[in-house]
Write an enzyme that holds these catalytic residues in place. Structure first.
Site, PDB file in Angstrom:
ATOM      1  N   SER A  97       5.784  -5.087  -1.285  1.00 10.43           N
ATOM      2  CA  SER A  97       5.771  -3.885  -1.629  1.00 10.43           C
ATOM      3  C   SER A  97       6.020  -2.919  -0.273  1.00 10.43           C
ATOM      4  CB  SER A  97       4.609  -3.490  -2.069  1.00 10.43           C
ATOM      5  OG  SER A  97       4.206  -2.152  -2.646  1.00 10.43           O
ATOM      6  N   ALA A  98       5.234  -2.182   0.197  1.00 10.02           N
ATOM      7  CA  ALA A  98       5.485  -1.400   1.202  1.00 10.02           C
ATOM      8  C   ALA A  98       5.895  -2.182   2.329  1.00 10.02           C
ATOM      9  CB  ALA A  98       4.211  -0.749   1.827  1.00 10.02           C
TER      10      ALA A  98
ATOM     11  N   GLY B  25       0.708  -1.116   0.134  1.00 15.28           N
ATOM     12  CA  GLY B  25       0.014  -0.032   0.018  1.00 15.28           C
ATOM     13  C   GLY B  25       0.831   1.253  -0.023  1.00 15.28           C
TER      14      GLY B  25
ATOM     15  N   HIS C 191       8.580  -2.958  -7.413  1.00  9.56           N
ATOM     16  CA  HIS C 191       7.727  -2.596  -8.495  1.00  9.56           C
ATOM     17  C   HIS C 191       8.811  -2.085  -9.613  1.00  9.56           C
ATOM     18  CE1 HIS C 191       4.267  -3.239  -6.240  1.00  9.56           C
ATOM     19  NE2 HIS C 191       4.495  -2.374  -5.320  1.00  9.56           N
TER      20      HIS C 191
ATOM     21  N   GLU D  77       8.587  -6.881 -10.721  1.00 10.68           N
ATOM     22  CA  GLU D  77       7.468  -7.670 -10.410  1.00 10.68           C
ATOM     23  C   GLU D  77       7.612  -9.084 -10.288  1.00 10.68           C
ATOM     24  OE1 GLU D  77       5.946  -5.195  -8.950  1.00 10.68           O
ATOM     25  OE2 GLU D  77       4.103  -5.002 -10.124  1.00 10.68           O
TER      26      GLU D  77
END
Length: 245
Positions: free
Chosen positions: A129-130, A97, A166, A201
């Site tokens: 991700s985060a 997020g 990413h 990714e």
């Protein structure tokens, strides 16, 4: 110096291509939990990176996606004392997020030190991700918009290198802004001694008792003093072996 025995799985993203949510992560998560010798599958889930999604909805989405692995989530947002959940579960799971919002909430609930202490003593940690961004010394190499200001950019510092999830190694036609590579080179002009690991990714990094491995079929890149090279397991292991904590 005390010897740390970290077990971390740091993934670039929750999806690869047009796959279902967390579908590409199931294999690495299952392998990591088995290798970490997790006796039970009860996870403390940290949903604070979610901004446009309610925490209950986020928890349900992750729980459904992880059902094939028999993981039981207990989200920290259900308890006014989230620290107690972290201390009484088998591993930590941190979703993606907005990284700024995630770190802000970790400081708000005084969890930065708690999570770091547990993980550095062996509690398995899984992030994407985060959730991968905050495992690093700072969140300065996130791609996210700073929608809220944390008390500090200093993150959990459970690994000695920065992560850029990413990662896109391309410059689309007609795009006149800075590429991801240029942005990371800017970071290294100001922070010349920092290592940056750029995760496309579907890729990730696994650390088991400080022994590292690379995950995924795509090339992972290493930025050092503005120079980009394909990352090898040997180079990453050297970074780990020479770190100062």
């Amino acid at each position: 110096m005390e010897i740390m025995m970290r077990n971390l799985l740091l993934l670039s993203s929750s999806k690869k291509g047009n796959g279902a949510y967390l579908e590409s992560c199931l294999g690495p998560i299952e392998a990591f939990l088995n290798a970490s010798k997790v006796k039970a599958r009860k996870a403390a889930f940290i949903p604070y990176a979610g901004v446009t999604i309610e925490y209950d909805q986020y928890e349900s989405m992750v729980q459904t996606a992880l059902k094939p692995l028999n993981i039981e989530l207990q989200s920290v947002h259900h308890n006014s004392d989230p620290e107690s959940i972290i201390k009484h579960t088998d591993f930590i799971l941190v979703g993606g997020g907005n990284t700024f919002h995630l770190l802000h909430q970790l400081y708000t609930f005084d969890l930065v030190g708690v999570i770091r202490e547990k993980v550095m003593k062996g509690m398995p940690y899984i992030g994407w991700s985060a959730g991968s961004n905050i495992a690093t010394p700072s969140i300065k190499t996130t791609n996210d918009m700073p929608i809220i200001q944390p008390p500090s950019f200093h993150a959990l510092h459970m690994v000695p290198f920065q992560i850029n999830p990413h990662y896109l190694d391309q410059h689309p036609p007609g795009f006149n802004g800075e590429t991801r590579e240029q942005r990371l080179q800017e970071f290294q002009v100001v922070n010349p001694y920092s290592d940056v690991v750029a995760l496309p990714e579907g890729t990730g990094i696994q650390m088991l008792s400080d022994k590292v491995s690379l995950i995924g079929d795509e090339t992972i890149f290493h930025f050092k003093q503005g120079v980009k090279k394909p990352l090898t397991k040997e180079v990453l292991q050297e970074i780990i072996n020479t770190e100062e904590l």
